[in-house]
Design a protein around this motif. Sequence first.
Motif, PDB file in Angstrom:
ATOM      1  N   LYS A 233      22.385 -43.560 -16.552  1.00  0.00           N
ATOM      2  CA  LYS A 233      21.373 -44.463 -17.525  1.00  0.00           C
ATOM      3  C   LYS A 233      20.572 -42.327 -18.421  1.00  0.00           C
ATOM      4  N   ILE A 234      20.791 -42.138 -18.890  1.00  0.00           N
ATOM      5  CA  ILE A 234      20.817 -40.738 -19.442  1.00  0.00           C
ATOM      6  C   ILE A 234      19.206 -40.528 -20.206  1.00  0.00           C
ATOM      7  N   ASP A 235      18.808 -40.217 -19.902  1.00  0.00           N
ATOM      8  CA  ASP A 235      17.541 -39.744 -21.076  1.00  0.00           C
ATOM      9  C   ASP A 235      17.948 -39.101 -22.325  1.00  0.00           C
ATOM     10  N   VAL A 236      17.760 -39.418 -23.104  1.00  0.00           N
ATOM     11  CA  VAL A 236      18.474 -38.676 -24.794  1.00  0.00           C
ATOM     12  C   VAL A 236      17.579 -37.512 -24.477  1.00  0.00           C
ATOM     13  N   ALA A 237      15.621 -38.009 -24.835  1.00  0.00           N
ATOM     14  CA  ALA A 237      15.310 -36.942 -25.002  1.00  0.00           C
ATOM     15  C   ALA A 237      15.521 -35.104 -24.160  1.00  0.00           C
ATOM     16  N   LYS A 238      16.553 -35.779 -22.755  1.00  0.00           N
ATOM     17  CA  LYS A 238      16.379 -34.568 -22.201  1.00  0.00           C
ATOM     18  C   LYS A 238      17.479 -34.208 -22.120  1.00  0.00           C
TER      19      LYS A 238
END
Length: 684
Positions: A233-238
Amino acid sequence: MGGLGKTTLAQLIYNDPEIQKHFQLLLLVCVSDTFDVNSLAKSIVEASPKKNVDIDKPPLDRLQKLVSGQQYLLVLDDVWDNKELRKWERLKVCLQHGGMGSAVLTTTRDKRVAEIMGADRAAYNLNALEDHFIKKIIEARAFSQVKEKPAELVVIVDEIVKRCSGSPLAACALGSVLRTKTTVKEWKAIASRSSICTEETGILPILKLSYNDLPSHMKQCFAFCAVFPKDYKIDVAKLIQLWIANGFIPEHKEDSLETIGQLIFDELASRSFFLDIERSKECWEYYSRTTCKIHDLMHDIAMSVMGKECVAVTMELSKIEWLGDTARHLFLSCKGTEGILNASLEKRSPAIQTLICDSPMQSSLKHLSKYNSLHALKLCIRGTESFLLKSMYLHHLRYLDLSNSSIKSLPEDISILYNLQTLDFSNCRYLDRLPKQMKYMTSLCHLYTHGCPKLKSMPPGLENLTKLQTLTVFVEGVPGPDCSDVIALQHLNLGGHLELRQVENVQEAEAKVANLGNKKDLRELTLRWTEVGDSKVLDKFEPHGGLQVLKIYSYGGECMGMLQNMVEIHLFHCERLRCLFRCSTIFTFPKLKVLMLDHLLGFEGWWEIDERQEEHAIFPVLEKLFMSNCGKLVALPEAALLQGPCGEGGYTFVRSAFPALKVLKMKNLESFQMWDAVKETQGE
């Protein structure tokens, strides 16, 4: 074949409301091609609400305790046949302690998996999608930006449909490629270049065609995602900040790199490179983030492009040959990360640009000079108060994520990181101060300080950080030379979410808080007093129209200002508040959707004046109303008389204070007496 929709179907079943009601415990885990009994047991437990229970015990014991007596549904997505799968029986023994009626749903591309798991008789073979459905998908994607479908292009669709072999993912990918083409020649070129999917090749050739059609900078951005494990699950902002740190995003005169990065992400998502995009909220005061995942076949494309430049390790390793000299981007999520890095770098010297350590590190790192090429670094430091690397070797560092670490402070020389753009201290619960010389970190754009309860002030000179766009929490310290006053933020173009803590320490607070409310890019503002005291800071508070969410804690005033443009208002422990709004006439809240009132012990009425609102609803779009511990509140607002349709050509008058209300929660309202009854009169 991959891309037929097995995962999508499993998710639809898992999220079905009837299924959610039926089972006591629901768990969904992606297994992928690294089936390991202990790792899988740990992943299953961590997918549950009890993920932080008994963390010191073996994973299989934790799993057995989790499911014991519970009627559960476990979805194991994308299971592959390998030698480790033969250990399925060990997992099965634990799962058999579940309650009657428990079920395990597995998706796989290999029928041998069903045989090994003893479910071959119950296996459901998902067939290829029929051509007319594939055609609908392609046309919906290809013509999404035009009003009418050009006839000369529509006739080519049938030829392209055959090349998808019934795969909806292939259809989405091809349709997205065709969306950017406008001539018959371009469409025919795509048709001729796209190979027909076969059992041997699957849909990879079509996905590779979709990748090759990207502009070069988008190729680089997507290929970098190979650093993450499958189903991560990738944090989009990061992710966007990591792209910026590695120099993947081209500069543009008019737009910020973050804006361009978001446009790149949106374009890649529209082409099906990213999926499962959802907005979630962290446990700290509803701080929200957007996450995404990558389809495992798309991940294969990224891996094929990056080769050994990206390395992701999620299990303990007995050998250290995994780290070659060509490695540039590393992701480590396993025990003994420090030992793996130390042993590997003793023999090799790769020019590492990205190092993401997703598991806690407790001992020091060695060979520190070999980290001098780092552009992005994530560490979770536990069991030691010191920073594990030396700032003198990190001159190129642009991204530093120390979230969830147990550090109390950072070395002062970290201020020499003049190129640092992102600094994340979120949820560092023991952090009590920031570096005093932060004012020299003039490239800093994003500073995350939420979830740091021991932080008592901000370092001096923050007004020098003129590029700062994100600051999640500003702690107003006792006025003095060693800390910044909130006036330091006056000329900073902050956006997103900002919390101002210890507001009682702010001198001339009314003007300074008003300045925060007028920052045009700020969407959410939280004001927190340590305790309730005399205050009139918000009596005339009138924020700009772009501010959507306002949260107030322990305000000591008796009334609030003009907040009619808010989408959400949350008031907690404002014990002296008598009425919500001070005004000469009643006004409406045309945008307000969420109103939360908690521990307003002096709250008696909604506004100072007693004026009946006959014609307009005061809260016309309010969907959620939460009220608790408001002991003096007697009634809801006076209901407006509204006209609504009734039968053929007729109408009805209905009294309703909240015509759009969907959720209402009320508790501990000792004096509450009246909900203005719904009254109807018929008319023609």
